[in-house]
Design a protein around this motif. Structure first.
Motif, PDB file in Angstrom:
ATOM      1  N   ARG A  62     -38.727 -34.571 -43.387  1.00 38.94           N
ATOM      2  CA  ARG A  62     -38.570 -33.483 -44.355  1.00 38.94           C
ATOM      3  C   ARG A  62     -39.902 -33.067 -44.959  1.00 38.94           C
ATOM      4  O   ARG A  62     -40.136 -31.876 -45.194  1.00 38.94           O
ATOM      5  N   VAL A  82     -35.562 -26.255 -46.137  1.00 33.90           N
ATOM      6  CA  VAL A  82     -35.973 -27.577 -45.668  1.00 33.90           C
ATOM      7  C   VAL A  82     -36.225 -28.504 -46.847  1.00 33.90           C
ATOM      8  O   VAL A  82     -35.841 -29.674 -46.838  1.00 33.90           O
ATOM      9  N   ASP A  83     -36.877 -27.986 -47.872  1.00 39.82           N
ATOM     10  CA  ASP A  83     -37.181 -28.797 -49.053  1.00 39.82           C
ATOM     11  C   ASP A  83     -36.742 -28.034 -50.297  1.00 39.82           C
ATOM     12  O   ASP A  83     -37.452 -27.156 -50.794  1.00 39.82           O
TER      13      ASP A  83
END
Length: 311
Positions: A226, A300-301
């Motif tokens: 991640r 994604v984050d």
């Protein structure tokens, strides 16, 4: 987020305008014109009719204004000068899907294998797997794609006769050109992912997770990937646009009817309208992909808040 998207869209159109303007005046700064060789054996009046038809008899600033007017108001990119009667927009919509299909497969292969190899190399630093991945990365960067394509043709179509040498239509025709086009991407993504993994692995929160007994699988999937994959995602933006301009050699080797061959021929023939049309198309893909990459960051984050500078 909405304000950020609106602001980025405005930046996109401004960037497109700058690219269109620069390209328009640069290609007309080249001595000669696309009709010179075609019309030199024609009567003078016929030549003048050709120039008037395509607006080449007008001042360059007037030509620029007409092009922008047709593009903005009608979405019309004009008619090819080399192939009279062939609309640029129709040509792009007809041949771009072929290059797009090839490019998407190449990007998917390159990104997936590159990420996997990078993770393997990062978790096996200075060991056998690391050396193998770095060797593959060096080959991918050093060896041109057309050499890879020729080798693939020799081994898989001449020596073993497993796949077709040239042609387009079935999925089997896309396998070799996709691999050849993705080889450099595999190397690039593997190197970036390896470096990012090594950096993330040394962070304090990773050491803390290890001390708490987090399994290696959870450590890799929830913590390392991640955080390490974010810089790699940045490379996806340019890759999406480059597949349309960087695949013309591969398309020529495998006789694929894509947009790449038109891009090359339009430059050599000084086909102004075709050059401008493909420039607009590729530039739009490029700036749009950069916006998509920024939005993917937040997916994604989730700690990233676009436009606030906070995590």
């Amino acid at each position: 987020m909405i304000k950020f998207i609106i602001r980025r869209i405005l930046y996109m159109f401004f960037t497109l305008l700058v690219v269109i303007t620069i390209t328009f005046f640069l290609i007309r700064a080249i001595p000669g014109d696309p009709l010179a060789s075609m019309a030199r054996k024609l009567p003078e009046q016929t030549k003048l009719n050709y120039y008037a038809k395509y607006g080449l008899d007008k001042p360059i600033i007037v030509q620029y204004g007409i092009f922008l007017k047709n593009l903005i108001l009608n979405g019309d990119l004009g008619e090819s000068l080399t192939y009279p009667g062939r609309k640029v927009t129709k040509t792009i919509f007809e041949y771009a899907p072929v290059s797009g299909r090839l490019g998407i497969q190449a990007i998917t292969i390159g990104f997936t294998l590159g990420i996997i190899l990078g993770i393997i190399a990062g978790f096996n630093r200075n060991k056998g797997p690391d050396y193998v991945v770095m060797f593959v990365a060096i080959l991918g960067i050093s060896v041109p794609s057309f050499v890879i394509a020729s080798l693939l043709q020799y081994f898989f179509t001449v020596k073993f006769t497993l796949l077709p040498t040239i042609g387009w239509g079935a999925f089997k025709h896309t396998i070799l050109p996709s691999i050849a086009l993705s080889f450099g991407s595999i190397a690039k993504y593997a190197r970036y992912m390896r470096a990012n993994c090594l950096d993330v692995i040394m962070q304090d929160y990773i050491l803390t997770a290890k001390a708490k007994g987090v399994s290696k699988f959870s450590l890799v999937t929830k913590h390392v990937i991640r955080n390490a994959i974010l810089p790699v995602i940045t490379l996806l933006g340019p890759q999406i646009a480059l597949v349309f301009t960087g695949s013309f050699v591969i398309e020529s080797i495998f006789s694929i009817p894509g947009l790449g061959s038109y891009f090359v021929s339009s430059v050599s023939n000084r086909d102004y309208t075709m050059i401008m049309g493909q420039t607009v198309f590729i530039s739009f893909l490029f700036v749009s992909s950069l916006l998509v990459v920024d939005l993917v960051y937040g997916l994604v984050d989730p700690r990233i808040r676009v436009g606030t500078g906070k995590k």
